[in-house]
Each structure stands twice: as C-alpha cells, then as structure tokens.
Motif scaffolding. Structure first.
Motif, PDB file in Angstrom:
ATOM      1  N   GLN A   1       0.828  -1.200   0.000  1.00  0.00           N
ATOM      2  CA  GLN A   1       0.000   0.000   0.000  1.00  0.00           C
ATOM      3  C   GLN A   1       0.871   1.261   0.000  1.00  0.00           C
ATOM      4  O   GLN A   1       0.588   2.213  -0.722  1.00  0.00           O
ATOM      5  CB  GLN A   1      -0.932   0.029   1.212  1.00  0.00           C
ATOM      6  N   LEU A   2       1.912   1.262   0.792  1.00  0.00           N
ATOM      7  CA  LEU A   2       2.800   2.415   0.851  1.00  0.00           C
ATOM      8  C   LEU A   2       3.538   2.632  -0.462  1.00  0.00           C
ATOM      9  O   LEU A   2       3.766   3.768  -0.882  1.00  0.00           O
ATOM     10  CB  LEU A   2       3.797   2.265   2.004  1.00  0.00           C
ATOM     11  N   LYS A   3       3.914   1.553  -1.143  1.00  0.00           N
ATOM     12  CA  LYS A   3       4.583   1.670  -2.438  1.00  0.00           C
ATOM     13  C   LYS A   3       3.657   2.273  -3.485  1.00  0.00           C
ATOM     14  O   LYS A   3       4.109   2.968  -4.384  1.00  0.00           O
ATOM     15  CB  LYS A   3       5.068   0.303  -2.913  1.00  0.00           C
ATOM     16  N   ASP A   4       2.355   1.987  -3.395  1.00  0.00           N
ATOM     17  CA  ASP A   4       1.391   2.478  -4.378  1.00  0.00           C
ATOM     18  C   ASP A   4       0.996   3.938  -4.162  1.00  0.00           C
ATOM     19  O   ASP A   4       0.426   4.566  -5.045  1.00  0.00           O
ATOM     20  CB  ASP A   4       0.125   1.616  -4.370  1.00  0.00           C
ATOM     21  N   MET A   5       1.304   4.482  -2.992  1.00  0.00           N
ATOM     22  CA  MET A   5       0.921   5.855  -2.701  1.00  0.00           C
ATOM     23  C   MET A   5       1.796   6.834  -3.488  1.00  0.00           C
ATOM     24  O   MET A   5       2.966   6.574  -3.730  1.00  0.00           O
ATOM     25  CB  MET A   5       1.060   6.136  -1.206  1.00  0.00           C
ATOM     26  N   PRO A   6       1.220   7.963  -3.899  1.00  0.00           N
ATOM     27  CA  PRO A   6       2.020   8.953  -4.621  1.00  0.00           C
ATOM     28  C   PRO A   6       3.019   9.641  -3.688  1.00  0.00           C
ATOM     29  O   PRO A   6       2.820   9.721  -2.481  1.00  0.00           O
ATOM     30  CB  PRO A   6       0.984   9.952  -5.123  1.00  0.00           C
ATOM     31  N   THR A   7       4.080  10.130  -4.283  1.00  0.00           N
ATOM     32  CA  THR A   7       5.069  10.910  -3.553  1.00  0.00           C
ATOM     33  C   THR A   7       4.666  12.375  -3.640  1.00  0.00           C
ATOM     34  O   THR A   7       4.433  12.893  -4.729  1.00  0.00           O
ATOM     35  CB  THR A   7       6.467  10.722  -4.162  1.00  0.00           C
ATOM     36  N   ILE A   8       4.554  13.051  -2.506  1.00  0.00           N
ATOM     37  CA  ILE A   8       4.148  14.449  -2.478  1.00  0.00           C
ATOM     38  C   ILE A   8       5.307  15.269  -1.927  1.00  0.00           C
ATOM     39  O   ILE A   8       5.797  15.007  -0.833  1.00  0.00           O
ATOM     40  CB  ILE A   8       2.880  14.648  -1.623  1.00  0.00           C
ATOM     41  N   LYS A   9       5.732  16.238  -2.725  1.00  0.00           N
ATOM     42  CA  LYS A   9       6.812  17.129  -2.302  1.00  0.00           C
ATOM     43  C   LYS A   9       6.270  18.557  -2.330  1.00  0.00           C
ATOM     44  O   LYS A   9       5.571  18.939  -3.263  1.00  0.00           O
ATOM     45  CB  LYS A   9       8.007  17.024  -3.242  1.00  0.00           C
ATOM     46  N   THR A  10       6.604  19.326  -1.334  1.00  0.00           N
ATOM     47  CA  THR A  10       6.183  20.719  -1.302  1.00  0.00           C
ATOM     48  C   THR A  10       7.396  21.602  -1.072  1.00  0.00           C
ATOM     49  O   THR A  10       8.344  21.207  -0.380  1.00  0.00           O
ATOM     50  CB  THR A  10       5.093  20.963  -0.238  1.00  0.00           C
ATOM     51  N   ARG A  11       7.348  22.771  -1.672  1.00  0.00           N
ATOM     52  CA  ARG A  11       8.456  23.721  -1.562  1.00  0.00           C
ATOM     53  C   ARG A  11       7.859  25.110  -1.374  1.00  0.00           C
ATOM     54  O   ARG A  11       7.023  25.538  -2.167  1.00  0.00           O
ATOM     55  CB  ARG A  11       9.278  23.659  -2.838  1.00  0.00           C
ATOM     56  N   VAL A  12       8.252  25.781  -0.328  1.00  0.00           N
ATOM     57  CA  VAL A  12       7.772  27.128  -0.048  1.00  0.00           C
ATOM     58  C   VAL A  12       8.973  28.062  -0.128  1.00  0.00           C
ATOM     59  O   VAL A  12      10.012  27.801   0.488  1.00  0.00           O
ATOM     60  CB  VAL A  12       7.113  27.219   1.347  1.00  0.00           C
ATOM     61  N   ARG A  13       8.806  29.131  -0.903  1.00  0.00           N
ATOM     62  CA  ARG A  13       9.904  30.077  -1.047  1.00  0.00           C
ATOM     63  C   ARG A  13       9.356  31.476  -1.284  1.00  0.00           C
ATOM     64  O   ARG A  13       8.169  31.647  -1.565  1.00  0.00           O
ATOM     65  CB  ARG A  13      10.834  29.677  -2.184  1.00  0.00           C
ATOM     66  N   LYS A  14      10.219  32.434  -1.166  1.00  0.00           N
ATOM     67  CA  LYS A  14       9.856  33.824  -1.392  1.00  0.00           C
ATOM     68  C   LYS A  14      10.251  34.200  -2.821  1.00  0.00           C
ATOM     69  O   LYS A  14      11.280  33.737  -3.327  1.00  0.00           O
ATOM     70  CB  LYS A  14      10.595  34.715  -0.401  1.00  0.00           C
ATOM     71  N   SER A  15       9.429  35.026  -3.481  1.00  0.00           N
ATOM     72  CA  SER A  15       9.760  35.471  -4.827  1.00  0.00           C
ATOM     73  C   SER A  15      11.031  36.316  -4.798  1.00  0.00           C
ATOM     74  O   SER A  15      11.451  36.796  -3.744  1.00  0.00           O
ATOM     75  CB  SER A  15       8.595  36.264  -5.434  1.00  0.00           C
TER      76      SER A  15
ATOM     77  N   THR B   1       3.682  22.557  -5.040  1.00  0.00           N
ATOM     78  CA  THR B   1       3.447  21.175  -4.632  1.00  0.00           C
ATOM     79  C   THR B   1       3.533  20.272  -5.861  1.00  0.00           C
ATOM     80  O   THR B   1       2.902  20.544  -6.871  1.00  0.00           O
ATOM     81  CB  THR B   1       2.064  21.019  -3.977  1.00  0.00           C
ATOM     82  N   THR B   2       4.313  19.206  -5.751  1.00  0.00           N
ATOM     83  CA  THR B   2       4.476  18.251  -6.836  1.00  0.00           C
ATOM     84  C   THR B   2       3.999  16.887  -6.351  1.00  0.00           C
ATOM     85  O   THR B   2       4.456  16.398  -5.316  1.00  0.00           O
ATOM     86  CB  THR B   2       5.951  18.156  -7.273  1.00  0.00           C
ATOM     87  N   ILE B   3       3.077  16.287  -7.107  1.00  0.00           N
ATOM     88  CA  ILE B   3       2.586  14.943  -6.804  1.00  0.00           C
ATOM     89  C   ILE B   3       3.109  14.014  -7.888  1.00  0.00           C
ATOM     90  O   ILE B   3       2.839  14.233  -9.071  1.00  0.00           O
ATOM     91  CB  ILE B   3       1.053  14.894  -6.749  1.00  0.00           C
ATOM     92  N   THR B   4       3.835  12.990  -7.499  1.00  0.00           N
ATOM     93  CA  THR B   4       4.425  12.055  -8.448  1.00  0.00           C
ATOM     94  C   THR B   4       3.824  10.674  -8.233  1.00  0.00           C
ATOM     95  O   THR B   4       3.879  10.132  -7.127  1.00  0.00           O
ATOM     96  CB  THR B   4       5.951  11.993  -8.271  1.00  0.00           C
ATOM     97  N   GLN B   5       3.241  10.115  -9.300  1.00  0.00           N
ATOM     98  CA  GLN B   5       2.739   8.745  -9.274  1.00  0.00           C
ATOM     99  C   GLN B   5       3.435   7.966 -10.360  1.00  0.00           C
ATOM    100  O   GLN B   5       3.591   8.449 -11.479  1.00  0.00           O
ATOM    101  CB  GLN B   5       1.235   8.701  -9.536  1.00  0.00           C
ATOM    102  N   ILE B   6       3.832   6.759 -10.041  1.00  0.00           N
ATOM    103  CA  ILE B   6       4.478   5.893 -11.015  1.00  0.00           C
ATOM    104  C   ILE B   6       3.565   4.700 -11.237  1.00  0.00           C
ATOM    105  O   ILE B   6       3.241   3.963 -10.308  1.00  0.00           O
ATOM    106  CB  ILE B   6       5.865   5.437 -10.531  1.00  0.00           C
ATOM    107  N   ARG B   7       3.113   4.560 -12.467  1.00  0.00           N
ATOM    108  CA  ARG B   7       2.230   3.456 -12.842  1.00  0.00           C
ATOM    109  C   ARG B   7       2.769   2.808 -14.117  1.00  0.00           C
ATOM    110  O   ARG B   7       3.360   3.483 -14.957  1.00  0.00           O
ATOM    111  CB  ARG B   7       0.819   3.973 -13.139  1.00  0.00           C
ATOM    112  N   PRO B   8       2.512   1.523 -14.300  1.00  0.00           N
ATOM    113  CA  PRO B   8       2.927   0.879 -15.544  1.00  0.00           C
ATOM    114  C   PRO B   8       2.105   1.406 -16.721  1.00  0.00           C
ATOM    115  O   PRO B   8       0.967   1.856 -16.561  1.00  0.00           O
ATOM    116  CB  PRO B   8       2.658  -0.609 -15.299  1.00  0.00           C
TER     117      PRO B   8
END
Length: 59
Positions: free
Chosen positions: A10-24, A34-41
C-alpha cells in the motif's frame, strides 16, 4: 514491530508528495509549489484510456 507485506505494498502504491515554499525574487510573494508524483505501468494507462474511449463511442 515491522510492517506487514500488505501495508508495504500500500505504501509503495501511494504517490510521492513534495512541497516547496519560497519567497519570490522581489520578496513580495510567497510561492507554495506542490508536486505529486505517481508511477504506474503503461498497461494501467492503456486500460484507463481504452475504457474511457469505449464509453465515449457508446454515448
């Protein structure tokens, strides 16, 4: 206590979520990216696309 095989899968199937907060560059804005990465065949997407195509053809 370790994780069960089912929980590990179940944990392997979950998407990877990365967030980055910065000032302009000028400091006027806060940018929250926020980047959501899913790897599927490819077979998964082929089935999804072929299923939606059949529904459109019959509708």
């Amino acid at each position: 206590m370790g994780l069960s095989n089912r929980k590990e899968e179940q944990l392997k199937d979950m998407p990877t979520i990365k967030t980055r907060v910065r000032k302009s560059n000028d400091g006027r804005f806060v940018i929250n990216e926020t980047t959501i990465t899913q790897i599927r065949p490819t077979s998964y997407y082929e089935k999804v696309l072929s299923g939606s195509h059949e529904e459109e053809a019959t509708a």
